[in-house]
Design a protein around this motif. Structure first.
Motif, mmCIF file in Angstrom:
data_model
loop_
_atom_site.group_PDB
_atom_site.id
_atom_site.type_symbol
_atom_site.label_atom_id
_atom_site.label_comp_id
_atom_site.label_asym_id
_atom_site.label_seq_id
_atom_site.Cartn_x
_atom_site.Cartn_y
_atom_site.Cartn_z
ATOM 1 N N GLN A 107 -0.775 -39.008 54.373
ATOM 2 C CA GLN A 107 -1.367 -40.322 55.017
ATOM 3 C C GLN A 107 -1.220 -39.753 56.144
ATOM 4 O O GLN A 107 -0.184 -39.498 57.015
ATOM 5 C CB GLN A 107 -0.923 -41.679 54.411
ATOM 6 C CG GLN A 107 -0.885 -42.021 53.461
ATOM 7 C CD GLN A 107 -0.906 -44.025 53.080
ATOM 8 O OE1 GLN A 107 0.216 -44.246 52.934
ATOM 9 N NE2 GLN A 107 -1.877 -44.287 52.634
ATOM 10 N N SER A 129 -5.877 -38.075 53.402
ATOM 11 C CA SER A 129 -5.964 -39.000 52.233
ATOM 12 C C SER A 129 -5.522 -40.547 52.210
ATOM 13 O O SER A 129 -4.363 -40.378 52.743
ATOM 14 C CB SER A 129 -5.813 -38.377 50.506
ATOM 15 O OG SER A 129 -4.300 -38.448 50.307
ATOM 16 N N ASN A 131 -5.094 -44.303 53.487
ATOM 17 C CA ASN A 131 -5.950 -45.385 54.318
ATOM 18 C C ASN A 131 -5.933 -44.207 55.363
ATOM 19 O O ASN A 131 -5.283 -44.358 55.930
ATOM 20 C CB ASN A 131 -5.644 -46.665 54.268
ATOM 21 C CG ASN A 131 -5.633 -47.390 52.683
ATOM 22 O OD1 ASN A 131 -6.821 -47.686 52.242
ATOM 23 N ND2 ASN A 131 -4.631 -47.526 52.526
ATOM 24 N N ARG A 154 -10.019 -44.324 51.630
ATOM 25 C CA ARG A 154 -10.733 -45.199 51.147
ATOM 26 C C ARG A 154 -11.858 -45.879 51.664
ATOM 27 O O ARG A 154 -12.192 -46.924 51.080
ATOM 28 C CB ARG A 154 -9.184 -46.580 51.195
ATOM 29 C CG ARG A 154 -8.177 -45.567 50.123
ATOM 30 C CD ARG A 154 -7.135 -46.304 49.111
ATOM 31 N NE ARG A 154 -5.935 -45.341 48.049
ATOM 32 C CZ ARG A 154 -4.598 -45.365 48.378
ATOM 33 N NH1 ARG A 154 -4.134 -45.924 49.644
ATOM 34 N NH2 ARG A 154 -4.370 -44.767 48.065
ATOM 35 N N THR A 177 -15.723 -45.046 51.009
ATOM 36 C CA THR A 177 -16.610 -45.995 49.820
ATOM 37 C C THR A 177 -16.770 -47.500 50.897
ATOM 38 O O THR A 177 -16.192 -47.715 51.861
ATOM 39 C CB THR A 177 -15.527 -46.287 49.137
ATOM 40 O OG1 THR A 177 -14.411 -46.728 48.336
ATOM 41 C CG2 THR A 177 -15.635 -44.882 47.426
#
Length: 403
Positions: A107, A129, A131, A154, A177
């Motif tokens: 992260q 990867s 948040n 995310r 997304t």
């Protein structure tokens, strides 16, 4: 330009007055020596530029304790591992942080907000990867933010909309997304906005607070509904507009043809319908027009032939009919005409090719065109692909071979 090889020599750490270390664009191998930064060996160092080498291993934690640094550039290497959770505790004056094009993972540390003076943050083309930290929205001096081409974020935190100085925001190809927060479209300083190649969905908010925007890339997502109707009123300087490969539908807003600086328009692979309006002739700066794979109907407006800079004209796979305006075949700037898989009819102009001095690709297949193939087509001397299949042409083409 140099071509240094081998490892970065540790003796560089014995230069206590060193302010700038530029070793970029070489062939340095191995790890970054942690001893360079241990025990405050380089207390004056302001710029560290190791971009474009072949360095590997993790980034030494000691770099992030170098409180004198204003710029860190280690992009385009093979560095791996995670960024330390306290990476910005001792970097109060860092302004430029270039870590893109590596193999970094995990992260992005929420601690990033403590680099309060950051103006440019490049973390794209890694394996980050999780948040995107909301704390990024506290970097009030940030002008450029690149987070694209990572393993999978995310969603887009609405706090990014707080970055009132941001000019470039690029989070392309990052498996995003959900929706784009409406706050993003309130960053009035933006000139470039890219969320392409994600899995974003929903409708697009109004553009009314993007007066400086020049480049908008939203292609290859799952956006639905109508395209915003205030495109050109709200973005008077827009040059590149890509909304292709989404699920937009309905008519194209007539407002879009008022974009006085528009050079590239990508609307292909959607569900747009209706006629292509005559007002298209107002977009005099247009160089590329991509309208393929939609449901456009009606006849092509003659005004397309008046676009003085058009190089690519693509209306492949629509339901357009009638004759192709002769004015299109008089455009000396055109390099590509793609009009296959429509319902065009009539004959081709007898002077076809005389003006198409730059044409390389001509696709007219799967239409209802008839009559002879004009011999003047041989005057399009740069033509590399000619596809006239599945029409109703007649007559001889022997003269092509004779000539």
């Amino acid at each position: 330009m140099n071509s240094f090889t081998g490892e970065i020599p540790p003796w560089l750490g014995r230069l206590p007055q060193l302010k700038k270390l530029h070793l970029y664009t070489n062939f340095f191998l191995g790890t970054i020596p942690a001893t360079l930064f241990n025990n405050s060996n380089l207390p004056m160092l302001q710029i560290l530029n190791l971009n474009h080498n072949q360095l590997s291993g993790s980034i030494p934690h000691a770099i992030f304790n170098q409180s004198s640094l204003i710029e860190i550039g280690i992009k385009n290497n093979s560095l791996s591992g995670r960024l330390p959770s306290d990476m910005c505790n001792n970097m109060a004056i860092i302004r430029l942080l270039f870590l893109s094009d590596n193999l970094l993972e995990g992260q992005i540390p929420p601690n990033i907000w403590k680099c309060t003076k950051l103006k440019i943050l490049e973390l794209s083309h890694n394996n980050f990867s999780g948040n995107i930290p909301r704390e990024i929205g506290r970097l009030s001096f940030l002008t450029e933010l690149f987070l694209g081409n990572n393993n999978g974020f995310r969603g887009v935190p609405p706090e990014i909309g707080n970055l009132s100085r941001l000019e470039t925001l690029s989070i392309r190809e990052a498996s995003l997304t959900g929706n784009i927060p409406s706050s993003i479209f309130n960053i009035s300083s933006l000139t470039t906005l890219s969320f392409s190649h994600n899995n974003l969905s929903g409708s697009i908010p109004t553009f009314h607070n993007l007066p400086q925007l020049q480049e908008l890339y939203l292609h290859n997502n799952k956006f639905t509904g109508l395209a915003p109707s205030d495109v050109c009123n709200s973005m008077p300087y827009i040059r590149e507009l890509y909304l292709s490969r989404n699920l937009f539908e309905g008519r194209i807003s007539s407002n879009i043809w008022k974009c006085r600086h528009l050079e590239m328009l990508g609307l292909q692979y959607n569900n747009f319908s209706g006629n292509i309006p005559r007002a298209i002739g107002n977009t005099s700066t247009l160089r590329e027009m991509h309208l393929a794979y939609n449901h456009f109907t009606g006849e092509l407006p003659e005004e397309i032939g008046a676009l003085p800079m058009l190089e690519i004209f693509d209306v492949f796979s629509n339901s357009l009919y009638g004759s192709i305006p002769a004015s299109i075949f008089n455009m000396s700037t055109l390099k590509t005409i793609q009009a296959s898989h429509n319902k065009f009819s009539g004959i081709l102009p007898s002077n076809l090719g005389n003006s198409l001095v730059n044409l390389e690709l001509l696709y007219l297949a799967s239409n209802r065109l008839n009559g002879p193939i004009p011999s003047t087509i041989v005057n399009a001397s740069k033509l590399t692909i000619l596809d006239l299949n599945l029409n109703s042409f007649s007559g001889s083409i022997l003269y092509f071979w004779v000539n």
